[in-house]
Design a protein around this motif. Structure first.
Motif, mmCIF file in Angstrom:
data_model
loop_
_atom_site.group_PDB
_atom_site.id
_atom_site.type_symbol
_atom_site.label_atom_id
_atom_site.label_comp_id
_atom_site.label_asym_id
_atom_site.label_seq_id
_atom_site.Cartn_x
_atom_site.Cartn_y
_atom_site.Cartn_z
ATOM 1 N N TRP A 84 -9.601 29.245 69.868
ATOM 2 C CA TRP A 84 -9.169 28.314 68.817
ATOM 3 C C TRP A 84 -9.185 26.879 69.333
ATOM 4 C CZ3 TRP A 84 -5.501 24.600 67.946
ATOM 5 C CH2 TRP A 84 -5.301 24.215 66.623
ATOM 6 N N ARG A 133 -8.806 26.360 60.858
ATOM 7 C CA ARG A 133 -8.818 27.808 61.062
ATOM 8 C C ARG A 133 -7.396 28.357 60.899
ATOM 9 N NH1 ARG A 133 -12.025 29.405 66.404
ATOM 10 N NH2 ARG A 133 -11.591 31.480 65.570
ATOM 11 N N LYS A 175 -6.544 32.060 61.555
ATOM 12 C CA LYS A 175 -6.531 32.399 62.977
ATOM 13 C C LYS A 175 -5.291 31.848 63.652
ATOM 14 C CE LYS A 175 -8.068 34.177 66.718
ATOM 15 N NZ LYS A 175 -8.132 35.642 66.868
#
Length: 469
Positions: free
Chosen positions: A336, A278, A281
């Motif tokens: 996350w 990710r 992010k």
């Protein structure tokens, strides 16, 4: 018995109204909001045996319902908790400990004389709740959103309650943090790891401390992915715990430690920017951490001031919350980490990994990069404004302090100096006049740099020999 999955967030009455009027919430609301007064009595022994064992016992009156609840403490991260819970619906508001099966008690409490259990504090509040339903990645999600406003009352004191709880009813666990993160974009939210019962015990003077550290003391032999996860959880938990403690007690100690952990959070995103999960992010979170650090550059002055101004410190942190920066960063990082942990489990099951490099090799490389960056930075002497540096300009110093804080057992840094608190020296005294300290070749900082370079090489060589034998 069932597993409760929920996230708890501190809010203000103004934020409570904003959430109820939110188009995001309204578009997912099933039916109407409902409101009722909830009265809760908590029980324990005079010696706090239940709290010491990590369980809570509560009797609740919700309208004409009497509910006895027994909870185990669970894992927590940025307000998210997952724990076991037992509920019994009673005919009268009388505690019935006989309903709790013996195997539900922690091993250390199975011989406890239940006649010693007594009322210890109350939490009474008005709950406004609504059921939300939406789709996430093709799956149906149901969650109860509850806004609680009231108080915690003990013989030792009183504390107000104004909280948002999002409890998962159906769907993936990640849905809870995903919704909280969406709300954090337009609302002032503060993650809260303390339950109402934890706060009650704290008012009574029973608590485990203002910060916790669940990382391993020695990382040798660990996978980098587990270190990325473990350190991330540790730093995030500490930031949340310390901010909660400061807003309750307005004390200098927790504020100074909070400032230190914010710096480590910033350094974390720079040290582990190689993680390929990710990525977009992760970079957004790194940017938020940098913004928080830049906008809090004056926190170091407050944290190290002899005449600590708790009111000023509170106002500064409150601005971060009101401008949504605090909630976006901490809830986003928790989301996350939660997703990263789940993906690591999938990768491990398939004998795969995000990162192939050994921890030892990474540490040695990072140590050399950090010390080289400090030497180059000092040579350029980028600090302006009369020798004082902006927080973001101190990145190499912060990286060094991070390595000393979390990997000193590997490198032996602190053991090589007379000063046992090198990280405080680097982060507090060093910030005031970095060029002056670095211009003195025999300073503690240069000794740390040279020691780090030397130990990094020895560390990786020793690891290589160990793997060959």
């Amino acid at each position: 018995m069932f597993t409760e999955t929920e996230i708890k967030l501190r809010i203000t009455p103004k934020t409570a109204d904003s959430i109820k009027a939110s188009s995001l919430v309204d578009s997912r609301l099933v039916g109407c909001w409902q409101s009722s007064m909830i009265l809760n009595q908590y029980y324990d022994t005079a010696e706090r045996d239940l709290a010491r064992a990590g369980v809570a016992l509560r009797l609740r009156i919700d309208g004409n319902r009497y509910i006895q609840t027994f909870k185990h403490s669970g894992s927590g991260l940025a307000g998210l908790s997952v724990r076991k819970e037992w509920d019994w619906y009673l005919d009268s508001p009388e505690l019935d400990t006989a309903l709790i099966e013996s195997n539900s008690w922690p091993a250390g409490l199975r011989e406890l004389d239940l006649s010693h259990i007594e009322p210890i504090f109350r939490t009474d509040f008005r709950r406004t709740r609504g059921l939300l339903r939406w789709a996430l990645h093709g799956r149906t999600v149901e969650a109860e959103v509850a806004i609680d406003q009231g108080s915690i009352a003990t013989d030792a004191g009183f504390e107000p309650i104004c909280e948002l709880e999002i409890e998962l009813r159906e769907g993936p666990e990640t849905a809870v943090t995903a919704l909280a993160l969406e709300l954090a974009n337009t609302n002032s939210l503060m993650p809260c790891d303390l339950s109402k019962s934890d706060r009650g015990y704290r008012l009574l003077g029973f608590c485990s401390g203002i910060a916790h550290d669940d990382r391993e003391e020695l990382w040798r032999g660990s996978k980098i992915s587990s270190v990325v996860l473990g350190l991330g959880r540790s730093i995030l938990n500490d930031v949340v715990s310390l901010s909660e403690h400061f807003f309750s007690f307005r004390d200098h100690e927790s504020f100074s430690k909070l400032h230190l952990k914010v710096i480590f959070l910033y350094s974390y995103f720079h040290l582990f920017d190689f993680v390929k999960f990710r990525i977009k992010k992760f970079r957004e979170l790194s940017s938020l951490a940098g913004r928080l650090l830049d906008e809090s550059s004056h926190l170091s002055q407050i944290a190290n001031s002899e005449g600590f101004d708790s009111g000023l410190a509170s106002r500064i942190l409150s601005v971060f919350i009101e401008e949504h920066l605090w909630g976006q960063l901490l809830i986003g990082f928790g989301d996350w980490l939660f997703s990263y942990e789940l993906e690591c489990e999938v990768q491990e099951a398939g004998n795969e990994s995000f990162i192939d490099e050994s921890l030892e090799s990474w540490l040695a490389t990072e140590a050399k990069k950090t010390t080289s960056a400090i030497r180059l930075w000092h040579k350029k002497n980028t600090c302006k404004d009369g020798g004082r540096c902006a927080e973001s300009e101190l990145n190499p110093i912060y990286r060094l302090a991070f390595l000393v804080e979390y990997f000193d057992e590997c490198f032996g840094i602190n053991k090589s100096h007379q000063n046992p608190d090198l990280k405080e020296f680097l982060l507090y005294e060093q910030v005031e006049a970095v060029p002056t300290y670095l211009s003195w070749k025999g300073s503690t900082v240069w000794l740390a740099i040279e020691r780090l370079e030397e130990q990094a090489e020895q560390y990786v060589q020793g690891s290589a020999k160990g793997s060959d034998s």
